[in-house]
Design an enzyme around this catalytic site. Structure first.
Site, PDB file in Angstrom:
ATOM      1  CB  SER A  54      -0.937   0.017   1.209  1.00 17.67           C
ATOM      2  OG  SER A  54      -0.209  -0.092   2.421  1.00 17.67           O
ATOM      3  CG  ASP A  58      -4.456   5.605   6.540  1.00 15.90           C
ATOM      4  OD1 ASP A  58      -3.294   5.544   7.003  1.00 15.90           O
ATOM      5  OD2 ASP A  58      -4.793   4.993   5.511  1.00 15.90           O
ATOM      6  CG  HIS A  99      -1.264   3.991   4.221  1.00 18.71           C
ATOM      7  ND1 HIS A  99      -2.480   3.500   4.686  1.00 18.71           N
ATOM      8  CD2 HIS A  99      -0.623   2.934   3.664  1.00 18.71           C
ATOM      9  CE1 HIS A  99      -2.561   2.211   4.423  1.00 18.71           C
ATOM     10  NE2 HIS A  99      -1.451   1.842   3.806  1.00 18.71           N
TER      11      HIS A  99
END
Length: 373
Positions: free
Chosen positions: A47, A339, A342
């Site tokens: 991610s 978040d 990240h």
């Protein structure tokens, strides 16, 4: 969705710094001019560099406020704006990498493709979308591209050529999920670090397979300080914190992984003598943001901009960013964490600037080295 954490000092020293960063990263004609050939980049990872693959591949909903800054809409990136890989692409004046799994639109992936998928590990190797699967996807992509390029004279130049694949940059940023999931399963520190040699072996095997496919230029990111992520801090009841409030055991495991990755790169330089292997110390860059957060204008370096729960971490596994009940800060530029897992676009911009400085690459190498002929 609620809004909290309002700040009024908009014209602080930080914003002057941010403007300077933007100029350094996005308006560097010397770097772009050094690319005498079209930059082609293939990225493999999780991610931290997923530019929309999870959404395209599994239809996973990653909605607003993700992407609220640069894109003004959600693009499948887990950030309020651009990722590190986006800034690196922009430093070369090339378009942002499209996800390999995104088949819509008119892209022919002429500047490369992004195989990174959020949540991807190295192990187990045959589970989507592990690094092994991503490399298999690349092999299919290469084979199909060369087939289409040779099928008609009118298609030549519309797809990446064999030389394009050979001269491309192969970026790898993976391993974080393997360590994090081991801890999440309740494994001890000693049990977790025992997995590291297997993880490194799989990464090395994948690089060798890319080498066998013709790749000769590799850009390897190590993993960041896991113990400084608000998500980890909110879920672990531990007094095992360092001077900056990060979990020592998580960061120690990440450090051991990075040492193994560095050693792997040294081995590959000996084994693959005609290849260029660049190791990037992302851990040092990201930890410095947290340790020196005030110097960069950040407040609450261990607190998520978007989440639930308020201080100290604003993270709740049941109410994550973008879901009902979550809140979002007004000025993400004051936060490192977007978040809880990240980084914000602002933090990513600073990380990119430091990567481009060559102070954190081994051996010291400009990012545009692969597109000089």
């Amino acid at each position: 969705m609620a809004t909290l954490f309002l700040y009024s000092n908009t014209f602080s020293f930080f914003f002057i710094t941010l403007v300077s960063l933007a100029l350094l990263i996005l308006r560097q004609p010397s770097r772009a001019a050094s690319c005498t050939a079209r930059p082609v980049i293939f990225n493999f990872g999780d991610s931290n560099s997923d530019t929309g693959g999870l959404v395209a591949g599994l239809g996973y909903p990653i909605g607003f406020p993700n992407g609220r800054l640069f894109f003004r809409r959600s693009t499948g990136r887990l950030s309020d704006g651009r990722l590190l890989i986006d800034f690196l692409c922009q430093s070369l004046n090339t378009s942002l990498l499209r996800p390999y799994l995104d088949s819509l639109g008119r892209t022919r992936f002429q500047n490369g493709a992004n195989f990174a998928i959020a949540g991807s590990p190295t192990l187990p190797k045959n589970v989507p979308f592990s690094l092994n699967i991503q490399v298999k996807q690349f092999s299919h992509f290469k084979s199909r591209s060369l087939e289409l390029a040779s099928s008609s004279n009118s298609l030549k130049g519309m797809f990446i050529s064999n030389n394009g694949f050979k001269n491309a940059l192969y970026m790898i940023d993976i391993g974080q999920n393997d360590i994090a999931r081991s801890f999440a399963r309740g494994n001890s520190y000693s049990q977790t670090v025992k997995l590291i040699p297997q993880i490194i072996t799989e990464i090395k095997s994948s690089i060798k397979r890319l080498y066998d496919e013709g790749g000769r230029r590799f850009w390897i990111h190590n993993t960041g300080p896991l113990g400084c992520l608000p998500q980890k801090l909110s879920m672990v009841k531990s007094k095992d914190l360092d001077q900056h409030g990060c979990l020592v055991s998580y960061n120690s495991a990440a450090t051991l992984f990075n040492q193994g990755l560095d050693h792997m790169c040294e081995e590959l330089r000996t084994e693959l003598r005609d290849a260029t292997i660049i190791y990037i110390d992302i851990y040092a860059i990201k930890y410095s943001l947290i340790a020196n957060s005030n110097q960069y204008g950040f407040k609450s370096p261990l607190m998520a901009c978007c989440g639930y729960g308020g201080t100290p971490y604003n993270y709740n596994v049941k109410i994550t960013c973008g879901h009902k009940g979550s809140n979002v800060c007004e000025e993400g530029s004051r936060f490192i964490s977007w978040d809880g897992i990240h980084y914000t676009e602002t933090a990513n911009a600073i990380v990119a600037m430091k990567v481009l400085s060559m102070h954190y690459s081994k051996p010291p190498t400009p990012f545009h080295f692969f597109c000089r002929r």
